[in-house]
Design a protein around this motif. Structure first.
Motif, PDB file in Angstrom:
ATOM      1  N   LEU A 194       0.829  -1.197   0.000  1.00  0.00           N
ATOM      2  CA  LEU A 194       0.000   0.000   0.000  1.00  0.00           C
ATOM      3  C   LEU A 194       0.870   1.257   0.000  1.00  0.00           C
ATOM      4  O   LEU A 194       0.582   2.228  -0.715  1.00  0.00           O
ATOM      5  N   LEU A 195       1.934   1.253   0.771  1.00  0.00           N
ATOM      6  CA  LEU A 195       2.853   2.388   0.773  1.00  0.00           C
ATOM      7  C   LEU A 195       3.458   2.588  -0.616  1.00  0.00           C
ATOM      8  O   LEU A 195       3.534   3.719  -1.120  1.00  0.00           O
ATOM      9  N   PHE A 196       3.872   1.503  -1.246  1.00  0.00           N
ATOM     10  CA  PHE A 196       4.428   1.582  -2.592  1.00  0.00           C
ATOM     11  C   PHE A 196       3.414   2.196  -3.549  1.00  0.00           C
ATOM     12  O   PHE A 196       3.746   3.088  -4.349  1.00  0.00           O
ATOM     13  N   SER A 197       2.167   1.743  -3.480  1.00  0.00           N
ATOM     14  CA  SER A 197       1.119   2.260  -4.363  1.00  0.00           C
ATOM     15  C   SER A 197       0.860   3.740  -4.121  1.00  0.00           C
ATOM     16  O   SER A 197       0.726   4.523  -5.065  1.00  0.00           O
ATOM     17  N   ALA A 198       0.780   4.133  -2.856  1.00  0.00           N
ATOM     18  CA  ALA A 198       0.527   5.542  -2.542  1.00  0.00           C
ATOM     19  C   ALA A 198       1.649   6.419  -3.089  1.00  0.00           C
ATOM     20  O   ALA A 198       1.401   7.520  -3.612  1.00  0.00           O
ATOM     21  N   LYS A 199       2.890   5.957  -2.990  1.00  0.00           N
ATOM     22  CA  LYS A 199       4.009   6.753  -3.519  1.00  0.00           C
ATOM     23  C   LYS A 199       3.935   6.852  -5.039  1.00  0.00           C
ATOM     24  O   LYS A 199       4.296   7.880  -5.621  1.00  0.00           O
ATOM     25  N   GLU A 200       3.449   5.807  -5.693  1.00  0.00           N
ATOM     26  CA  GLU A 200       3.256   5.868  -7.138  1.00  0.00           C
ATOM     27  C   GLU A 200       2.194   6.908  -7.498  1.00  0.00           C
ATOM     28  O   GLU A 200       2.368   7.692  -8.443  1.00  0.00           O
ATOM     29  N   SER A 201       1.096   6.942  -6.768  1.00  0.00           N
ATOM     30  CA  SER A 201       0.043   7.930  -7.041  1.00  0.00           C
ATOM     31  C   SER A 201       0.542   9.346  -6.781  1.00  0.00           C
ATOM     32  O   SER A 201       0.214  10.281  -7.520  1.00  0.00           O
ATOM     33  N   VAL A 202       1.315   9.512  -5.729  1.00  0.00           N
ATOM     34  CA  VAL A 202       1.894  10.830  -5.434  1.00  0.00           C
ATOM     35  C   VAL A 202       2.812  11.262  -6.571  1.00  0.00           C
ATOM     36  O   VAL A 202       2.749  12.403  -7.042  1.00  0.00           O
ATOM     37  N   PHE A 203       3.666  10.351  -7.041  1.00  0.00           N
ATOM     38  CA  PHE A 203       4.579  10.690  -8.124  1.00  0.00           C
ATOM     39  C   PHE A 203       3.806  11.079  -9.387  1.00  0.00           C
ATOM     40  O   PHE A 203       4.156  12.058 -10.069  1.00  0.00           O
ATOM     41  N   LYS A 204       2.768  10.307  -9.724  1.00  0.00           N
ATOM     42  CA  LYS A 204       1.996  10.590 -10.937  1.00  0.00           C
ATOM     43  C   LYS A 204       1.279  11.931 -10.852  1.00  0.00           C
ATOM     44  O   LYS A 204       0.986  12.547 -11.880  1.00  0.00           O
TER      45      LYS A 204
END
Length: 239
Positions: free
Chosen positions: A144-154
């Motif tokens: 979930l942390l990995f996914s949230a960081k991906e959304s933040v980056f995008k």
């Protein structure tokens, strides 16, 4: 599924496989001509979904080609995001007059490969996740942390045009239920200037369903303050 974590005003479309003939433009097909079949299928499906979302905004069909770093190039006046993983494809789009940037990410609901969390997470994030009750309820907190960081980056990248390292944002999570909630990303580098003010917090939402983890961030074109982005639901205790 993704509609549960999107604010009103964002159009979306999603699929759980690549069924059906590819619906793409010659330019798009050429962009992945040398890719393996799996990559070609994902690429074609998310663009079909993106055109569905754009159609709801009255935007005519057009190619959606990858630009720098593979980020999709959206029509003028439109912001959007695409994602795909095993068992999921999704796309969202909205007008830039409503939101200045959006980012979505989907991941399989399973632990990250060994060693990845050490690269992705900051010390305070590891401490936060170790004590997070949703982890005990079965949520794969590292993924979930990995996914949230991906959304933040995008969300970040279209506004700045530069990379955002995983160590340059610190994320904390809250939950509404055992399988859904919100998150806040505190930027540790100067945030993008939006509406004349610097946005140094990105907030978003997450959900865990159907063997998947989905996250989304949206920055509205209004109600930006020096310390807030998309407010999402009322702030809740950390479950």
């Amino acid at each position: 599924m993704i509609e549960d974590i999107l604010p009103p005003g964002i159009r979306f479309a999603e699929a759980f496989d690549d069924a059906g003939a590819p619906d793409w433009f010659p330019e798009e097909e050429a962009a992945v001509a040398r890719a393996v079949a799996k990559r070609r299928g994902e690429f074609a499906t998310v663009r079909r979904l993106a055109r569905t979302a754009l159609g709801e905004l009255g935007v005519p069909r057009m190619p959606l080609l990858p630009g720098r770093r593979g980020a999709p190039q959206w029509p003028a006046g439109i912001v959007g995001s695409m994602t795909h993983c095993a068992g999921y494809r999704g796309a969202v789009a909205t007008r830039g007059t409503e939101f200045v940037s959006v980012g979505i990410d989907a991941e399989p609901h399973e632990a990250l490969p060994e060693g990845v969390l050490d690269v992705v997470a900051r010390p305070e994030e590891l401490e936060h996740l170790a004590a997070w009750p949703a982890r005990g309820a079965g949520v794969s907190a590292d993924r979930l942390l990995f996914s949230a960081k991906e959304s933040v980056f995008k969300t970040w990248y279209p506004l700045t045009g530069r990379e955002l390292g995983t160590e340059e944002a610190s994320i904390t999570f809250t939950c509404e239920t055992a399988v859904s909630g919100s998150f806040t990303a505190r930027l540790l580098v100067p945030g993008p200037v939006v509406g004349g003010r610097r946005a140094d917090l990105f907030t978003g939402r997450w959900t865990a369903r159907r063997g998947l983890l989905l996250t989304a961030v949206a920055l509205p074109a209004v109600r930006i303050s020096a310390h807030t982005a998309y407010d999402g639901p009322a702030r809740l205790p950390a479950c």
